[in-house]
Design a protein around this motif. Structure first.
Motif, PDB file in Angstrom:
ATOM      1  N   GLY A  10     -20.197  25.157  41.257  1.00 33.62           N
ATOM      2  CA  GLY A  10     -19.104  25.859  41.406  1.00 33.62           C
ATOM      3  C   GLY A  10     -17.572  25.269  41.194  1.00 33.62           C
ATOM      4  O   GLY A  10     -17.230  24.207  41.407  1.00 33.62           O
ATOM      5  N   GLY A  11     -16.723  26.095  40.725  1.00 34.06           N
ATOM      6  CA  GLY A  11     -15.464  25.733  40.172  1.00 34.06           C
ATOM      7  C   GLY A  11     -14.314  26.506  40.838  1.00 34.06           C
ATOM      8  O   GLY A  11     -13.356  26.459  40.162  1.00 34.06           O
ATOM      9  N   ASP A  33     -19.572  26.463  36.477  1.00 34.85           N
ATOM     10  CA  ASP A  33     -19.015  27.403  37.233  1.00 34.85           C
ATOM     11  C   ASP A  33     -19.396  28.896  36.841  1.00 34.85           C
ATOM     12  O   ASP A  33     -19.265  28.983  35.565  1.00 34.85           O
ATOM     13  N   GLY A  40     -12.001  30.848  40.922  1.00 42.30           N
ATOM     14  CA  GLY A  40     -12.900  31.002  41.764  1.00 42.30           C
ATOM     15  C   GLY A  40     -13.113  32.362  42.508  1.00 42.30           C
ATOM     16  O   GLY A  40     -12.572  33.441  41.824  1.00 42.30           O
ATOM     17  N   VAL A  94     -14.727  21.593  33.560  1.00 44.91           N
ATOM     18  CA  VAL A  94     -15.070  22.763  34.058  1.00 44.91           C
ATOM     19  C   VAL A  94     -16.021  23.667  32.889  1.00 44.91           C
ATOM     20  O   VAL A  94     -15.162  24.228  32.027  1.00 44.91           O
ATOM     21  N   HIS A  96     -17.047  26.829  32.408  1.00 50.50           N
ATOM     22  CA  HIS A  96     -17.217  28.402  32.625  1.00 50.50           C
ATOM     23  C   HIS A  96     -18.311  29.275  32.228  1.00 50.50           C
ATOM     24  O   HIS A  96     -18.870  28.947  30.988  1.00 50.50           O
ATOM     25  N   THR A 128     -20.409  26.265  46.111  1.00 53.45           N
ATOM     26  CA  THR A 128     -20.428  27.626  45.611  1.00 53.45           C
ATOM     27  C   THR A 128     -20.021  28.696  46.617  1.00 53.45           C
ATOM     28  O   THR A 128     -19.913  29.887  46.384  1.00 53.45           O
TER      29      THR A 128
END
Length: 351
Positions: A10-11, A33, A40, A94, A96, A128
């Motif tokens: 989760g980012g 993410d 987010g 991150v 994505h 998350t």
């Protein structure tokens, strides 16, 4: 397969706060993410949404959120810009567009399976949130109603509802704000329905006070003192400017929950009815934890029992940002920093 010290799943704000503290601890980590872009869940919110607190009281660790010109309470778009800058400023790794499918145990480590490959880690932080798991109540007649039905996650603005009759269900902040957003448009007939009479907080109470109250409750519980009741003891709804405007104009009066839906609206226990072209369900969320199912940790109400952020049944797993059960006010921007710091500290002690 790629190995690392920590995988953060989760980012959003919780994942970024975790990344900040993991970096300070000198740990090797990656943040996975599912969203293709930073921000987010804030990038998916409705257009008029604003924070409950001024920018300086809505910051992640290490970087104050700048004020938004002309706004006391920043909008969701400003938060997205802030999170995007935060990710870049600290060079957080991150990835994505990477969806985590499952987390499994493997010879003293945890395997994180994704749609692009598998990671092996000493520890995992699950961050998350709840936005991807909206909750819809089992209301009689929900499958009979012929109008449009959408959850908070699908609402963006009053556009598309002009001239319609809309029932908004939910007595929390999202229900009040969306009901106000629609009612203030002036061309929409809004019926606001709540399970119990809504409790709007005094106008001078915002996210700063709520964070302090939540923190005081957690400290009381941790020290064995009497439960103070926390935020729930004060009320349910923060009186942000749109909510105040609708309330003061007499546009925000709630009705009791209906007993069933009909083909063209809703019916109450006394037989009264209201027609509707659309229903917006502002009925909350559940923790998005399906990726942790292989670990067999779920307890009552779908929560995983924790000590702070650490899962009781798996010491290599930490949960961050899901609500007070993973740290006081941990689902807020300002509140997630402390439990993120604690999780990073515990992970650094692992062998």
């Amino acid at each position: 397969m790629t190995s690392t010290d920590v995988v953060v799943i989760g980012g959003g704000q919780a994942g970024l706060a975790a990344g900040y503290h993991l970096r300070r601890r000198g740990l090797d980590f990656v943040i996975l993410d599912a969203d293709p872009a930073p921000g987010g869940s804030w990038q998916h919110m409705w257009n008029s949404l604003h924070l409950f607190s001024p920018a300086e009281h809505s910051s992640l660790p290490g970087r104050l959120m700048p004020a938004q010109p002309g706004e006391t309470y920043p909008g969701a778009g400003h938060v997205v810009d802030y999170l995007t800058d935060y990710e870049k400023r600290y060079g957080l790794p991150v990835r994505h567009g990477t969806r985590v499918i499952a987390v499994r145990r493997d010879a003293g480590r945890l395997l994180v399976e994704t749609d692009t490959g598998t990671w092996r880690a000493r520890a995992v932080i699950s961050a998350t949130g709840t936005w991807s798991r909206p909750f819809l109540p089992a209301v009689p007649g929900r499958d009979v109603f012929t109008g449009r039905q959408l959850h908070t996650v699908g609402y963006r603005s009053p556009a598309g509802f002009a001239g319609q009759r809309v029932i908004v269900v939910g007595g929390g902040n999202s229900g009040a704000q969306i009901a106000a957003d629609l009612a203030l448009d002036g061309h929409i007939e809004v019926t606001w329905v709540t399970q119990r009479p809504p409790r709007i907080l005094p106008d001078d109470i915002d996210g700063r006070a709520l964070f302090d109250v939540a923190t005081a409750r957690r400290r009381a519980l941790d020290s064995g003192r009497r439960d103070t009741g926390g935020v729930a003891s004060l009320g349910d709804i923060v009186a942000v400017p749109p909510v105040r405007a609708a309330r003061d104009a007499g546009l925000l009066t709630a009705k009791a929950m209906f007993s069933r839906l009909t083909a063209d609206g809703a019916q109450w226990p006394d037989g009264s009815r209201a027609g509707a072209d659309a229903i917006v369900w502002c009925t909350g969320f559940r923790p998005a934890l399906s990726h942790l199912a292989p670990l067999g940790l779920r307890g009552r109400r779908g929560h995983i029992p924790t000590d702070g952020t650490r899962a009781l049944g798996e010491p290599r797993l930490h949960l961050l940002g899901y609500g007070d059960w993973t740290g006081p006010a941990s689902a807020t921007l300002i509140g997630v920093g402390r439990p993120a710091r604690d999780a990073a500290h515990e992970i650094a002690q692992l062998g």
